[in-house]
Design an enzyme around this catalytic site. Structure first.
Site, PDB file in Angstrom:
ATOM      1  N   GLY A   1      29.723  10.876 -74.389  1.00 26.70           N
ATOM      2  CA  GLY A   1      29.903  12.084 -74.792  1.00 26.70           C
ATOM      3  C   GLY A   1      30.764  12.977 -73.871  1.00 26.70           C
ATOM      4  CG  ASP A   2      29.357  14.072 -70.017  1.00 24.69           C
ATOM      5  OD1 ASP A   2      29.870  15.258 -70.197  1.00 24.69           O
ATOM      6  OD2 ASP A   2      28.173  13.673 -69.894  1.00 24.69           O
ATOM      7  CB  ILE A   3      33.347   8.554 -70.485  1.00 25.59           C
ATOM      8  CG1 ILE A   3      32.294   8.696 -68.931  1.00 25.59           C
ATOM      9  CG2 ILE A   3      34.531   7.845 -69.798  1.00 25.59           C
ATOM     10  CD1 ILE A   3      31.579   7.650 -68.858  1.00 25.59           C
TER      11      ILE A   3
END
Length: 365
Positions: free
Chosen positions: A176-178
């Site tokens: 969800g970040d990367i």
């Protein structure tokens, strides 16, 4: 000497935590000169660890090291006139500015894109936020803070990842970040390419929600085409068979052979040519309808063999892989041959530490 494809590109990096720093790490790995600007308290990831056993300084840990390698650092207090002035000087000479503050923070500081672009019209200003920037479309969640877990839940990952009884499970890596961070780097490079001709920068906007929804693309067309609402199905695939995680005597293996010719070859290798010739299993569509039978037939063969034996038999003929832990991965000759482990010095430690390498490879730069 750095000769990456982005050599000569100057990036001012105001990001913190994971999504933004991962994106700017990609730019640094590709040769850009990235200056990380931190508030006096420092990036929150500095305090997350883990730390080498002999390190008592705790300047930063593995989390920070992994995604901020190759950057230069400066501390600026943007709540002071001096900090603002220095920051503007940095941006005036930069090609790129990246930030991941909440909506409105940069505007309150007097550092909105429109203001900075007056001093530097060629500036590529990139932002990554949980739900995007109102310039591209104002989300009802625009003011909500977001982390990987929240976005995995809201944008579809946890809706299809979990046990067969429907209990959702988050994906292990911080996708969800990367993934938004990766798209951030792609957006920056694309805007830089366009600016070579136009001489003008632009605002690049990445919403973590949008990025993860695009990653979950299968659920969109599946629902649109069939009306079905995809749900967690354990390790099974709703559209492909075999596409399974299977038991071995010393762990687990994965086998993916939905292509009909691959399926027949798999059946030959495991001593079940009868199954490969059976019209009830002849096509992927039919195998999906009978995927429990497919699983049982494969599991009967894998469950009495080790991972190494299974790979020795199937490797190179059908898609197969063992479920590996970090120690097994770091001992894999593939990882060494592809330079996917990077040794770095760590403050306060006598031995080097290792972080994941850069998967983008270039023939000349």
């Amino acid at each position: 000497m750095n000769n990456g494809p982005l050599t000569g590109v100057r990036v001012v990096d105001l990001t913190h935590a994971l999504a933004g720093p991962y994106g700017t790490m990609l730019l640094a790995d590709l040769g850009a000169d990235v200056v990380k600007v931190e508030a006096p308290a420092g990036d929150m990831s500095r305090r997350a660890g883990p730390y080498p056993p002999e390190d008592t300084t705790h300047v930063f840990g593995g989390y920070f090291q992994s995604i901020n390698r190759g950057k230069r650092s400066i501390v600026l207090d943007l709540k002071t006139p001096e900090g603002i002035s220095t920051f503007r000087e940095l941006v005036r000479d930069a090609d790129v500015l990246v930030e991941n503050f909440s909506v409105g923070v940069m505007e309150r500081l007097g550092l909105a894109y429109e203001s900075l672009a007056i001093d530097n019209p060629r500036l590529v200003y990139a932002a990554v936020r949980g739900f995007g920037d109102p310039r591209s479309g104002e989300s009802p969640y625009a003011a909500w803070p977001a982390f990987d877990l929240v976005v995995q839940a809201m944008a579809g990952i946890m809706g299809i990842t979990g046990t067969e009884d429907g209990r959702p499970i988050k994906v292990g890596p911080g996708v969800g970040d990367i993934f938004p961070g990766t798209l951030l780097a792609l957006g920056v490079v694309s805007a830089l390419y366009e600016a070579r001709g136009s001489g003008r920068g632009q605002f690049v906007d990445i919403a973590m929600y949008d990025a993860v929804l695009s990653l979950c693309e299968r659920i969109v067309y599946q629902h649109s085409y069939t009306g079905a609402v995809p749900v967690p199905e354990g390790n099974k695939h709703p559209l492909l068979s075999p596409f399974d995680v299977l038991p071995a005597t010393d762990g687990w293996v994965t086998i993916a052979a939905p292509n009909d010719s691959r399926w027949r070859r798999l059946c030959e290798l495991i001593g079940r040519p009868d199954l490969g010739a059976d019209p009830d299993f002849a096509t992927n569509v039919r195998r999906v309808e009978r995927r429990d039978d497919v699983f049982d037939a494969l599991a009967a063969w894998t469950s009495c063999r080790s991972k190494a034996e299974i790979l020795q038999c199937l490797g190179g003929s059908v898609p197969v892989g063992a479920v590996r832990d970090a120690a097994e991965i770091m001992a894999d000759p593939h990882v060494a041959s592809r330079d996917m482990l990077i040794e770095l010095e760590h403050p306060g430690a006598t031995n080097s530490v290792v972080v994941a390498g850069q998967p983008l490879k270039f023939s000349r730069t």
